[in-house]
Motif scaffolding. Structure first.
Motif, PDB file in Angstrom:
ATOM      1  N   GLN A 143       3.097   6.292  -7.352  1.00  6.52           N
ATOM      2  CA  GLN A 143       2.172   7.269  -7.921  1.00  6.52           C
ATOM      3  C   GLN A 143       2.722   8.691  -7.784  1.00  6.52           C
ATOM      4  O   GLN A 143       2.707   9.484  -8.723  1.00  6.52           O
ATOM      5  N   TYR A 144       3.236   8.984  -6.584  1.00 10.96           N
ATOM      6  CA  TYR A 144       3.804  10.305  -6.310  1.00 10.96           C
ATOM      7  C   TYR A 144       4.957  10.602  -7.284  1.00 10.96           C
ATOM      8  O   TYR A 144       5.013  11.664  -7.905  1.00 10.96           O
ATOM      9  N   ARG A 202      -2.959  14.960   1.264  1.00  8.71           N
ATOM     10  CA  ARG A 202      -2.787  13.624   1.838  1.00  8.71           C
ATOM     11  C   ARG A 202      -1.528  13.581   2.703  1.00  8.71           C
ATOM     12  O   ARG A 202      -1.526  13.034   3.804  1.00  8.71           O
ATOM     13  N   ASP A 203      -0.448  14.192   2.201  1.00 12.72           N
ATOM     14  CA  ASP A 203       0.822  14.121   2.927  1.00 12.72           C
ATOM     15  C   ASP A 203       0.876  15.055   4.122  1.00 12.72           C
ATOM     16  O   ASP A 203       1.571  14.790   5.094  1.00 12.72           O
ATOM     17  N   TYR A 248       1.587   4.216  -3.300  1.00 18.51           N
ATOM     18  CA  TYR A 248       1.548   5.680  -3.235  1.00 18.51           C
ATOM     19  C   TYR A 248       2.889   6.292  -3.656  1.00 18.51           C
ATOM     20  O   TYR A 248       2.912   7.282  -4.395  1.00 18.51           O
ATOM     21  N   LYS A 286       0.836  -1.208   0.000  1.00 15.90           N
ATOM     22  CA  LYS A 286       0.000   0.000   0.000  1.00 15.90           C
ATOM     23  C   LYS A 286       0.865   1.250   0.000  1.00 15.90           C
ATOM     24  O   LYS A 286       0.579   2.223  -0.699  1.00 15.90           O
ATOM     25  N   GLU A 287       1.927   1.211   0.802  1.00 12.93           N
ATOM     26  CA  GLU A 287       2.802   2.381   0.881  1.00 12.93           C
ATOM     27  C   GLU A 287       3.493   2.632  -0.458  1.00 12.93           C
ATOM     28  O   GLU A 287       3.535   3.765  -0.958  1.00 12.93           O
ATOM     29  N   THR A 311      -2.562  15.339  -3.421  1.00 14.65           N
ATOM     30  CA  THR A 311      -1.469  14.545  -2.848  1.00 14.65           C
ATOM     31  C   THR A 311      -0.792  15.313  -1.712  1.00 14.65           C
ATOM     32  O   THR A 311      -0.435  14.736  -0.698  1.00 14.65           O
TER      33      THR A 311
END
Lengths: 275, 96
Positions: free
Chosen positions: A178-179, B41-42, A175, A171-172, B38
């Motif tokens: 994606q980032y 989110r962060d 992300y 899961k981590e 994003t």
């Protein structure tokens, strides 16, 4: 709520209080997982895998932490630190498992702070200096894509602890990938300068694909992701060739020793300290 | 050339795990809507707070001004009868 047990309080569910100021219901990724090593599992191989994946995460986390106070934006700084802390959390669980499995009973600190560079088994891609922002994003994209494929596979590991750590990591890393992908597209499709730097970063990073695929062959998934991202970014994906996988054999670039010296300096100056 | 000057401000609304609605939690800078999500989110859900995020460009929010405070809000100050305090609320009706 007792101040003595703040963490425990946060870890509990608060069904009655919808206005709780901070998040609650934190989960222990190893909750309920049997830590007994199953019969038939090769302990040396399992310990080696946990160590290598832990080293990848620790070294990558340290590089990401170096962006703190240096990132182009406060928001990016927090994002990069978050990603580093995700990886640090993975490293801690993997080192702890390594200590349980390899028979030495060592704790996570022993692996992180009291081994020399030749003892580290991380892929050399993780230890390369951060370079510019484009390099860091391209490196993160490649690292996260490859590690995600690796951990996805390990969610089916016969070792229940490694499988649980992998499930948390998937899961981590989804992300993280994606980032990084969004940034690579933004930079590649951005200004002339950011386009040029993204292309240069890809030329520097892609030679390391061979080493990654020697450690774990995920070439189809990783190359497909890279092709999708580079197509969207309008930058060419350089060819790569198989590599020997030096890092997994303890052969590192000159960049790892200074990274570890900084990482380990406090722990080595105060070897009996607890924090 | 600082990016702060170029990146617009966004307001962030987070719905907590057991929250009923999105609550304003702060603001941030981002180049576009996706980056704002994003970043939100962060910055605002890293302590396990959220299950849903809204972001909106600050410039798109129409807000009442300080000058309007008196004509906007003071007239309601003496009209206590507008509160539904004359009803008995059953114990098993939540969220009131």
């Amino acid at each position: 709520m007792s101040d003595d047990h703040v963490y425990l309080t946060l870890a509990e569910e608060h069904e009655d209080d919808t206005r709780w100021a901070y998040g609650t219901g934190f989960e222990d990724p190893l909750h309920g997982v049997d830590t007994t090593v199953p019969d038939g599992v090769d302990r040396a191989a399992l310990a080696g895998l946990c160590l290598a994946l832990g080293d990848d995460a620790l070294v990558a986390a340290q590089r990401l932490a170096e962006w703190t106070t240096r990132a182009p934006e406060l928001e990016e700084e927090v994002a990069l630190a978050n990603i580093g802390l995700d990886l640090l959390g993975q490293a801690r669980l993997l080192y702890a498992r390594c200590g349980q499995v390899d028979g030495t009973g060592r704790g996570e600190d022993a692996y992180a702070y009291f081994r020399d560079p030749a003892g580290f088994r991380n892929v050399t891609l993780a230890e390369l200096p951060n370079g510019d922002f484009a390099f860091s994003m391209v490196r993160l994209l490649v690292f996260a894509s490859w590690r995600l494929a690796h951990l996805q596979r390990l969610t089916a590991s016969p070792d229940p602890v490694l499988a649980a750590v992998a499930a948390k990591g998937v899961k981590e890393l989804t992300y993280h990938r994606q980032y990084a992908a969004e940034w690579v597209v933004r930079l590649g499709d951005g200004t002339e300068e950011s386009h040029r730097r993204t292309r240069a970063a890809l030329r520097q990073v892609t030679p390391h694909l061979g080493e990654l695929f020697t450690a774990y062959d995920a070439r189809e998934e990783v190359v497909a992701v890279l092709r999708q991202v580079t197509d969207a970014a309008g930058v060419p994906l350089p060819a790569w060739t198989p590599g020997p996988g030096a890092g997994r054999r303890g052969v590192h670039t000159e960049h790892l020793a200074p990274l570890l010296a900084e990482l380990q300096s406090v722990a080595r100056a105060h070897p009996e300290a607890s924090w | 050339m600082t990016a702060e000057r170029d990146w617009p401000l966004y307001e962030v609304f987070v719905r907590g795990k057991r929250g009923l609605n999105h609550v304003h939690v702060g603001s941030l800078h981002a180049a576009d809507d996706r980056m704002a999500l994003t970043h939100a989110r962060d910055l605002y859900t890293r302590r396990n707070e959220g299950v849903s995020i809204w972001v909106v460009r600050s410039a798109h929010i129409a807000a009442s001004t300080r000058d309007e405070k008196d004509p906007f809000f003071d007239p309601s100050a003496d009209k206590v009868y507008r509160h539904p305090t004359f009803y008995d609320i059953p114990d098993d009706v939540p969220h009131i």
